[in-house]
Design a protein around this motif. Structure first.
Motif, PDB file in Angstrom:
ATOM      1  N   ILE A   1       1.192  14.424  -1.341  1.00  0.00           N
ATOM      2  CA  ILE A   1       1.405  14.057   0.064  1.00  0.00           C
ATOM      3  C   ILE A   1       2.835  14.406   0.464  1.00  0.00           C
ATOM      4  CG2 ILE A   1       1.397  12.160   1.722  1.00  0.00           C
ATOM      5  CD1 ILE A   1      -0.606  10.737  -0.169  1.00  0.00           C
ATOM      6  N   TYR A   2       2.995  15.060   1.608  1.00  0.00           N
ATOM      7  CA  TYR A   2       4.298  15.577   2.038  1.00  0.00           C
ATOM      8  C   TYR A   2       5.289  14.450   2.344  1.00  0.00           C
ATOM      9  CZ  TYR A   2       7.680  18.336   4.726  1.00  0.00           C
ATOM     10  OH  TYR A   2       8.832  18.935   5.198  1.00  0.00           O
ATOM     11  N   LYS A   3       4.868  13.457   3.113  1.00  0.00           N
ATOM     12  CA  LYS A   3       5.717  12.325   3.458  1.00  0.00           C
ATOM     13  C   LYS A   3       4.896  11.043   3.422  1.00  0.00           C
ATOM     14  CE  LYS A   3       9.705  14.312   4.839  1.00  0.00           C
ATOM     15  NZ  LYS A   3      11.062  13.962   4.347  1.00  0.00           N
ATOM     16  N   ILE A   4       5.487   9.976   2.910  1.00  0.00           N
ATOM     17  CA  ILE A   4       4.851   8.662   2.892  1.00  0.00           C
ATOM     18  C   ILE A   4       5.842   7.662   3.458  1.00  0.00           C
ATOM     19  CG2 ILE A   4       3.820   6.868   1.446  1.00  0.00           C
ATOM     20  CD1 ILE A   4       3.110   9.019  -0.598  1.00  0.00           C
ATOM     21  N   GLU A   5       5.468   7.012   4.562  1.00  0.00           N
ATOM     22  CA  GLU A   5       6.425   6.154   5.264  1.00  0.00           C
ATOM     23  C   GLU A   5       5.809   4.834   5.705  1.00  0.00           C
ATOM     24  OE1 GLU A   5       8.354   8.071   8.529  1.00  0.00           O
ATOM     25  OE2 GLU A   5       8.734   9.924   7.396  1.00  0.00           O
ATOM     26  N   LEU A   6       6.616   3.788   5.668  1.00  0.00           N
ATOM     27  CA  LEU A   6       6.254   2.500   6.231  1.00  0.00           C
ATOM     28  C   LEU A   6       6.383   2.607   7.746  1.00  0.00           C
ATOM     29  CD1 LEU A   6       5.594  -0.463   5.293  1.00  0.00           C
ATOM     30  CD2 LEU A   6       8.036  -0.931   5.634  1.00  0.00           C
ATOM     31  N   ALA A   7       5.317   2.289   8.473  1.00  0.00           N
ATOM     32  CA  ALA A   7       5.368   2.443   9.922  1.00  0.00           C
ATOM     33  C   ALA A   7       4.277   1.637  10.603  1.00  0.00           C
ATOM     34  CB  ALA A   7       5.244   3.913  10.321  1.00  0.00           C
ATOM     35  N   ASP A   8       4.549   1.249  11.826  1.00  0.00           N
ATOM     36  CA  ASP A   8       3.580   0.609  12.706  1.00  0.00           C
ATOM     37  C   ASP A   8       2.900   1.712  13.514  1.00  0.00           C
ATOM     38  OD1 ASP A   8       2.489  -0.648  15.153  1.00  0.00           O
ATOM     39  OD2 ASP A   8       3.550  -2.443  14.477  1.00  0.00           O
ATOM     40  N   ALA A   9       1.580   1.640  13.658  1.00  0.00           N
ATOM     41  CA  ALA A   9       0.835   2.682  14.378  1.00  0.00           C
ATOM     42  C   ALA A   9       1.290   2.839  15.817  1.00  0.00           C
ATOM     43  CB  ALA A   9      -0.656   2.365  14.348  1.00  0.00           C
ATOM     44  N   ARG A  10       1.956   1.828  16.350  1.00  0.00           N
ATOM     45  CA  ARG A  10       2.405   1.886  17.739  1.00  0.00           C
ATOM     46  C   ARG A  10       3.767   2.541  17.886  1.00  0.00           C
ATOM     47  NH1 ARG A  10       1.196  -4.433  18.147  1.00  0.00           N
ATOM     48  NH2 ARG A  10       2.008  -4.133  16.030  1.00  0.00           N
ATOM     49  N   GLN A  11       4.381   2.915  16.738  1.00  0.00           N
ATOM     50  CA  GLN A  11       5.696   3.566  16.785  1.00  0.00           C
ATOM     51  C   GLN A  11       5.846   4.476  15.569  1.00  0.00           C
ATOM     52  OE1 GLN A  11       8.975   0.850  17.154  1.00  0.00           O
ATOM     53  NE2 GLN A  11      10.467   2.452  17.599  1.00  0.00           N
TER      54      GLN A  11
ATOM     55  N   LEU B   1       0.821  -1.208   0.000  1.00  0.00           N
ATOM     56  CA  LEU B   1       0.000   0.000   0.000  1.00  0.00           C
ATOM     57  C   LEU B   1       0.858   1.262   0.000  1.00  0.00           C
ATOM     58  CD1 LEU B   1      -2.975  -0.944   2.368  1.00  0.00           C
ATOM     59  CD2 LEU B   1      -2.864  -0.998  -0.131  1.00  0.00           C
ATOM     60  N   ILE B   2       1.998   1.207   0.671  1.00  0.00           N
ATOM     61  CA  ILE B   2       2.925   2.345   0.649  1.00  0.00           C
ATOM     62  C   ILE B   2       3.436   2.568  -0.766  1.00  0.00           C
ATOM     63  CG2 ILE B   2       5.249   3.070   1.345  1.00  0.00           C
ATOM     64  CD1 ILE B   2       3.173   3.683   3.445  1.00  0.00           C
ATOM     65  N   GLU B   3       3.755   1.484  -1.452  1.00  0.00           N
ATOM     66  CA  GLU B   3       4.219   1.581  -2.841  1.00  0.00           C
ATOM     67  C   GLU B   3       3.145   2.209  -3.727  1.00  0.00           C
ATOM     68  OE1 GLU B   3       4.996  -1.523  -6.533  1.00  0.00           O
ATOM     69  OE2 GLU B   3       5.338  -2.226  -4.488  1.00  0.00           O
ATOM     70  N   ILE B   4       1.908   1.774  -3.561  1.00  0.00           N
ATOM     71  CA  ILE B   4       0.798   2.317  -4.350  1.00  0.00           C
ATOM     72  C   ILE B   4       0.571   3.785  -4.011  1.00  0.00           C
ATOM     73  CG2 ILE B   4      -1.695   2.179  -4.740  1.00  0.00           C
ATOM     74  CD1 ILE B   4      -1.419  -0.869  -4.291  1.00  0.00           C
ATOM     75  N   ALA B   5       0.640   4.119  -2.725  1.00  0.00           N
ATOM     76  CA  ALA B   5       0.439   5.509  -2.303  1.00  0.00           C
ATOM     77  C   ALA B   5       1.493   6.425  -2.915  1.00  0.00           C
ATOM     78  CB  ALA B   5       0.490   5.607  -0.780  1.00  0.00           C
ATOM     79  N   ARG B   6       2.730   5.971  -2.950  1.00  0.00           N
ATOM     80  CA  ARG B   6       3.811   6.779  -3.533  1.00  0.00           C
ATOM     81  C   ARG B   6       3.596   6.968  -5.029  1.00  0.00           C
ATOM     82  NH1 ARG B   6       8.564   3.806  -0.009  1.00  0.00           N
ATOM     83  NH2 ARG B   6       8.536   5.275   1.748  1.00  0.00           N
ATOM     84  N   GLU B   7       3.158   5.906  -5.697  1.00  0.00           N
ATOM     85  CA  GLU B   7       2.934   5.984  -7.138  1.00  0.00           C
ATOM     86  C   GLU B   7       1.791   6.953  -7.452  1.00  0.00           C
ATOM     87  OE1 GLU B   7       3.968   5.428 -10.916  1.00  0.00           O
ATOM     88  OE2 GLU B   7       5.004   4.506  -9.203  1.00  0.00           O
ATOM     89  N   LYS B   8       0.715   6.856  -6.686  1.00  0.00           N
ATOM     90  CA  LYS B   8      -0.421   7.743  -6.897  1.00  0.00           C
ATOM     91  C   LYS B   8      -0.058   9.190  -6.585  1.00  0.00           C
ATOM     92  CE  LYS B   8      -4.200   4.433  -6.117  1.00  0.00           C
ATOM     93  NZ  LYS B   8      -4.989   4.729  -7.331  1.00  0.00           N
ATOM     94  N   SER B   9       0.770   9.379  -5.567  1.00  0.00           N
ATOM     95  CA  SER B   9       1.169  10.738  -5.191  1.00  0.00           C
ATOM     96  C   SER B   9       2.055  11.375  -6.257  1.00  0.00           C
ATOM     97  CB  SER B   9       1.904  10.712  -3.844  1.00  0.00           C
ATOM     98  OG  SER B   9       2.139  12.015  -3.366  1.00  0.00           O
ATOM     99  N   LYS B  10       2.851  10.571  -6.934  1.00  0.00           N
ATOM    100  CA  LYS B  10       3.707  11.078  -8.010  1.00  0.00           C
ATOM    101  C   LYS B  10       2.892  11.672  -9.152  1.00  0.00           C
ATOM    102  CE  LYS B  10       7.648   7.934  -7.445  1.00  0.00           C
ATOM    103  NZ  LYS B  10       8.379   6.784  -8.064  1.00  0.00           N
ATOM    104  N   ASN B  11       1.684  11.156  -9.315  1.00  0.00           N
ATOM    105  CA  ASN B  11       0.836  11.602 -10.411  1.00  0.00           C
ATOM    106  C   ASN B  11       0.168  12.949 -10.131  1.00  0.00           C
ATOM    107  OD1 ASN B  11       1.404   9.242 -11.832  1.00  0.00           O
ATOM    108  ND2 ASN B  11      -0.316   8.133 -10.925  1.00  0.00           N
ATOM    109  N   GLU B  12       0.301  13.439  -8.889  1.00  0.00           N
ATOM    110  CA  GLU B  12      -0.286  14.734  -8.551  1.00  0.00           C
ATOM    111  C   GLU B  12       0.670  15.848  -8.975  1.00  0.00           C
ATOM    112  OE1 GLU B  12      -3.267  14.986  -7.494  1.00  0.00           O
ATOM    113  OE2 GLU B  12      -3.625  12.872  -7.053  1.00  0.00           O
ATOM    114  N   SER B  13       0.186  16.772  -9.782  1.00  0.00           N
ATOM    115  CA  SER B  13       1.056  17.845 -10.285  1.00  0.00           C
ATOM    116  C   SER B  13       1.421  18.830  -9.179  1.00  0.00           C
ATOM    117  CB  SER B  13       0.353  18.585 -11.439  1.00  0.00           C
ATOM    118  OG  SER B  13      -0.895  19.110 -11.009  1.00  0.00           O
ATOM    119  N   GLU B  14       0.544  18.982  -8.192  1.00  0.00           N
ATOM    120  CA  GLU B  14       0.828  19.878  -7.077  1.00  0.00           C
ATOM    121  C   GLU B  14       0.090  19.383  -5.837  1.00  0.00           C
ATOM    122  OE1 GLU B  14      -0.614  23.780  -7.874  1.00  0.00           O
ATOM    123  OE2 GLU B  14      -2.490  23.083  -8.758  1.00  0.00           O
ATOM    124  N   ASN B  15       0.486  19.911  -4.712  1.00  0.00           N
ATOM    125  CA  ASN B  15      -0.129  19.532  -3.439  1.00  0.00           C
ATOM    126  C   ASN B  15      -0.169  18.012  -3.234  1.00  0.00           C
ATOM    127  OD1 ASN B  15      -0.579  22.213  -2.767  1.00  0.00           O
ATOM    128  ND2 ASN B  15      -2.666  22.220  -3.560  1.00  0.00           N
TER     129      ASN B  15
END
Length: 281
Positions: free
Chosen positions: A97-107, A81-95
């Motif tokens: 997503i500022y940061k996309i990171e792999l992470a556990d909600a507990r940390q 899902l992180i990979e997909i989110a990054r790919e979709k975000s690349k397609n945005e010409s402006e605005n």
């Protein structure tokens, strides 16, 4: 004691298959998406906010918020899902997503008190032990600014049962299948959703809340609980939902009904999802 490691392996396998990528654009996911955006919008301002979307999947809410001009940080446990989110975000010409990171909600790798709004739109579904859910809530509280807003999503205890009943008929007899009945009996008893092998498309290992349970978990970590809001409400049971959603007037009426009853405790359990609104004291 539940096998947390095994549970997480099942959850990751489910999300890494990409089954949830387009869920909010299909069927009753459409009303979930529109209603959730409406609820979140009530806590936005014209000024640029720092928003952490923890467990944000492929970024449906993150992209929407970024387009509104906010600084959005997206975190998720699924590499796919992180990979997909990054790919979709690349397609945005402006605005984008500022940061996309792999992470556990507990940390979450962010400083204390650094977010204006924290969204927990999925992590509590899959933390089947209460102590693990409290850890995720504590971590979200840590990164939230004083008087910041947290919006926490949960799946209702009665979701699978209501779905089974809503489609029960000549073409769908889930209620008559022993595996399905065993699954919903467990859910109704203690909230533990254990997906039978027969239904690989059902959501992976999860915990389904009662509204008061989520309220208690939020207050236990020291957050100020403001309200619970039913997302879809009872509207999703419309037999011709997909058809009616395509007509502007019908869609408007269904959304209006959902909003009118959104805080009505007597039918809160009829909504597949509900969200809790909390603030950091």
């Amino acid at each position: 004691m539940f096998n947390s490691k095994k549970n997480m392996e099942e959850v990751l396998e489910y999300y890494n298959r990409g089954l949830e990528v387009d869920r909010l654009q299909c069927g009753i996911g459409k009303i979930e998406f529109e209603r959730t955006k409406d609820i979140i919008s009530r806590y936005l301002s014209k000024e640029k906010l720092v928003i952490y979307d923890i467990g944000g999947g492929a970024g449906a809410y993150s992209r929407w918020l970024a387009k509104l001009g906010h600084e959005v940080h997206l975190f998720d446990l699924s590499p796919k899902l992180i990979e997909i989110a990054r790919e979709k975000s690349k397609n945005e010409s402006e605005n984008s997503i500022y940061k996309i990171e792999l992470a556990d909600a507990r940390q979450i790798n962010r400083p204390d008190g650094s977010a204006d709004i924290v969204l927990l739109m999925g992590p509590l579904y899959h933390l089947t032990e209460r102590r693990e859910r409290l850890l995720a809530l504590k971590e979200a509280k840590r990164v939230l600014k004083e008087d910041g807003v947290m919006i926490v999503a949960a799946i209702t205890r009665f979701g699978s049962t209501l779905y089974g009943l809503s489609v029960y008929g000549e073409k769908n007899n889930l209620i008559e299948e022993d595996e399905f009945m065993k699954m919903i009996e467990r859910e109704l008893t203690d909230g533990q959703h254990i997906r039978p092998e027969k239904y690989p498309g059902f959501i992976a290992r999860a915990y389904f809340h009662l509204p008061d349970e989520l309220t208690n978990e939020i207050t236990e970590v020291g957050l100020k609980h403001e309200k619970n809001i039913a997302v879809e409400g009872p509207v999703w049971i419309v037999p011709a939902f997909e058809e009616k959603w395509n007509f502007e007037d019908s869609r408007r009426r269904m959304l209006k009904i959902a909003k009118i009853v959104e805080e009505e405790k007597s039918i809160m359990g009829m909504s597949p999802h509900f969200v809790a609104i909390a603030r950091k004291k």
